[in-house]
Scaffold this motif. Sequence first.
Motif, PDB file in Angstrom:
ATOM      1  N   SER A 177      22.012  78.839  73.824  1.00  0.00           N
ATOM      2  CA  SER A 177      21.928  80.647  72.981  1.00  0.00           C
ATOM      3  C   SER A 177      20.048  80.586  72.950  1.00  0.00           C
ATOM      4  O   SER A 177      19.902  81.997  73.061  1.00  0.00           O
ATOM      5  CB  SER A 177      22.457  81.064  71.475  1.00  0.00           C
ATOM      6  N   ARG A 201      23.264  67.060  69.364  1.00  0.00           N
ATOM      7  CA  ARG A 201      23.775  67.469  68.546  1.00  0.00           C
ATOM      8  C   ARG A 201      24.186  66.142  68.347  1.00  0.00           C
ATOM      9  O   ARG A 201      24.116  65.069  68.683  1.00  0.00           O
ATOM     10  CB  ARG A 201      24.478  68.323  67.887  1.00  0.00           C
ATOM     11  N   GLN A 214      27.092  73.106  77.519  1.00  0.00           N
ATOM     12  CA  GLN A 214      27.699  75.050  76.956  1.00  0.00           C
ATOM     13  C   GLN A 214      27.589  75.446  77.844  1.00  0.00           C
ATOM     14  O   GLN A 214      25.946  75.448  79.042  1.00  0.00           O
ATOM     15  CB  GLN A 214      26.755  75.287  75.683  1.00  0.00           C
TER      16      GLN A 214
HETATM   17  N1  PHE Z   1      26.242  78.782  70.229  1.00  0.00           N
HETATM   18  C1  PHE Z   1      27.302  79.532  69.964  1.00  0.00           C
HETATM   19  C2  PHE Z   1      27.429  78.045  69.004  1.00  0.00           C
HETATM   20  O1  PHE Z   1      27.188  76.835  70.011  1.00  0.00           O
HETATM   21  C3  PHE Z   1      28.393  80.100  70.404  1.00  0.00           C
HETATM   22  C4  PHE Z   1      28.344  80.731  70.588  1.00  0.00           C
HETATM   23  C5  PHE Z   1      27.156  81.689  71.940  1.00  0.00           C
HETATM   24  C6  PHE Z   1      28.057  82.272  70.416  1.00  0.00           C
HETATM   25  C7  PHE Z   1      27.217  83.183  71.773  1.00  0.00           C
HETATM   26  C8  PHE Z   1      28.498  83.746  69.851  1.00  0.00           C
HETATM   27  C9  PHE Z   1      27.151  83.600  70.806  1.00  0.00           C
HETATM   28  O2  PHE Z   1      28.343  77.718  68.503  1.00  0.00           O
END
Ligand code: PHE
Length: 351
Positions: A177, A201, A214
Amino acid sequence: MSDELKTFLEGLDSLARECEACKGQAASLKELEEIRVEYLGRKGKLAQNMQTLAKLPNELKPEAGRKANEVKQAITAMIDAWQDELNKAAAAASLSRFDPSMPGRKPGVGSLHPVTLAMDEICEVLVGLGFEHATGPEVENDWHNFEALNIPQEHPARDMQDTLYVSENIVLRTHTSPVQIRSMLNKKPPLAVIAPGKVYRRDSDLTHTPMFHQIEGLLVDREVSMGDLRGTLTAFVRQLFGQKTDVRFRPSFFPFTEPSAEVDISCVMCGGEGKNQDGSTCRVCKGTGWVEILGCGMVDPNVFKSVGYDPELYTGFAFGLGVERVAMLKYGIGDLRMFFENDVRFLEQFA
Ligand code: PHE
């Protein structure tokens, strides 16, 4: 000619003949070496003749020496020739053992890692839907990873992700994100980007690894609605998992989206039945018929504020999905650890 010289020269001639008679006696290079030592060695037959030569009167020595040299060269040439023959015979023998009709050894061909394959496939679908690639660093600062995404210090949402800290303000990014933030700081709307990459993580068990992959998606424009989010993601998962795939959106929570949802698809293993053909419970969806594949939502106005976008003017949606999870579902892989053990017998199947 003196008798002494005559005897000496005859001795050399008979030595040469004696050696010649050894022709064909050596069956191997080792045996031939024994013959060479017998005649030409330091204590060999020729050397013995040289001792006799040393005792001859001086006036006889030149001729005796010439002859001794001649015989030495003749014997050397003979033995060298036999050695050549032995070598040739050995080469021919090994050639005759070569069977050109035997199947060869197949050289190993590498293959792309299943995570790479899934990542490529997901990105290809999203690029087809109009998204452009974006990137950001894996070592990220607190502001991009949390603060700008509406996750202030001490916010309980920080506990959702067990963060690996490099220093007080620097982290290994816990999700992709932060690339949303970097993309929006780089460019004014409209904007549609995807950001594939590694995230980290503090988590390690059967279904979690400290590093995984991701893919983030972000679309910002005027009048983007939740309907656009649903339509886009439905088209996306159907291209990825097949047109018959059912999709459902479940309310959820993320600090950087409002409203937020999690997307489930009908189980790829049991086709949404929740049970296998023999009636047993499907282990992939645990009998529910659904599997979760991504998180998403409408971009929170606070996120727009932190990058200087006017929330009155723009709306947008974002989503994030785990690549290992998609790869497990697509390729029917039951154990996350397979991806990281890199056993070639596993990897080979993706060639
Ligand atoms: N960043 C969130 C996660 O790692 C996933 C996500 C991305 C949710 C964008 C909403 C919008 O869990």
